[in-house]
Enzyme design. Structure first.
Site, PDB file in Angstrom:
ATOM      1  N   ASP A   6      -3.411   3.462  -3.352  1.00 47.13           N
ATOM      2  CA  ASP A   6      -2.340   4.736  -3.564  1.00 47.13           C
ATOM      3  C   ASP A   6      -1.733   4.943  -2.091  1.00 47.13           C
ATOM      4  O   ASP A   6      -2.144   4.928  -0.929  1.00 47.13           O
ATOM      5  CB  ASP A   6      -3.034   5.724  -4.194  1.00 47.13           C
ATOM      6  CG  ASP A   6      -1.866   6.647  -4.605  1.00 47.13           C
ATOM      7  OD1 ASP A   6      -1.342   6.330  -5.789  1.00 47.13           O
ATOM      8  OD2 ASP A   6      -1.552   7.788  -3.987  1.00 47.13           O
ATOM      9  N   THR A   7      -0.325   5.056  -2.497  1.00 43.89           N
ATOM     10  CA  THR A   7       0.748   5.390  -1.237  1.00 43.89           C
ATOM     11  C   THR A   7       1.462   6.547  -1.556  1.00 43.89           C
ATOM     12  O   THR A   7       1.855   6.776  -2.542  1.00 43.89           O
ATOM     13  CB  THR A   7       1.450   4.116  -1.086  1.00 43.89           C
ATOM     14  OG1 THR A   7       0.602   2.957  -0.667  1.00 43.89           O
ATOM     15  CG2 THR A   7       2.531   4.305   0.258  1.00 43.89           C
TER      16      THR A   7
END
EC number: 3.6.1.9
Length: 203
Positions: free
Chosen positions: A70-71
């Site tokens: 996840d970013t």
């Protein structure tokens, strides 16, 4: 060696894993990505990465290793997600204009018995962005599904004047750290050939 699954619909993460020669299969792993009350950005992205790995693992049969990632783009401690609409994207780009922000990417690997995760923080600096540029950038369609409303590997690169940290992490997957995590699960890089375009008659 257990097969690797990528619990992500991101074409960028698929490209990055392919870049380092790691064979994998994509598995759908939808989760609730809402932040928890008072949750810090590092805790948020790492929780989501681990949740995606767990959700992906629940969808595959037999022994497997699942990678979730996840970013998040963070400015002044505030998480900038994917823009909800044009106005939201314009506001994000205005906030990022002429300033430095953080990009946090978390990676998690799980085989059902063990789960390991990490979070990589990079700093990105933008030049000033005019309102007209922001409008034209939105019209390109690129910001629609991007955290923070931009893509450093795409048209949004023209805004970037500096980067401290991992470029691949800003794109979506920190390759050095991911390779180390894969190694702890017995998965090696460079298993598949990486093709480099040939240059004919270089000038």
């Amino acid at each position: 060696m257990n097969p690797l699954y990528l619990a992500s619909g991101s074409p960028r993460r698929r490209e990055l894993l392919t870049q380092i020669g790691v064979p994998f299969t994509v598995v759908s792993a939808p989760i609730d990505e809402s932040p928890l009350p008072d949750e810090s950005a590092p805790a948020y992205v790492e929780r989501l990465a681990r949740a995606k790995a767990a959700a992906g693992l629940a969808r595959v049969e037999g022994p497997a290793v699942v990678l979730g990632a996840d970013t998040a783009v963070v400015l002044d401690g505030r998480i900038l997600g994917k823009p909800e609409n044009r106005e939201d994207a314009m506001a994000m780009l205005a906030d990022l204009s002429g300033r430095e922000h953080q990009v946090l990417t978390a990676v998690a690997l799980s085989d059902g018995l063990h789960t390991q995760s990490l979070c990589v923080t990079s700093k990105v600096r933008f030049r000033a962005i005019s309102a007209d540029e922001a409008q034209r950038y939105w019209a390109s369609g690129e910001p629609v599904d991007k955290a923070g409303g931009y893509a450093i590997q795409g048209l949004g690169a023209v805004f970037v004047t500096g980067l401290s940290g991992s470029y691949s992490a800003v794109v979506g997957l920190p390759l050095s750290e991911t390779a180390e995590l894969l190694g702890t699960f017995g998965i090696a890089c460079w298993q598949s050939p990486v093709h480099t375009p040939e240059v004919t008659n270089p000038q």
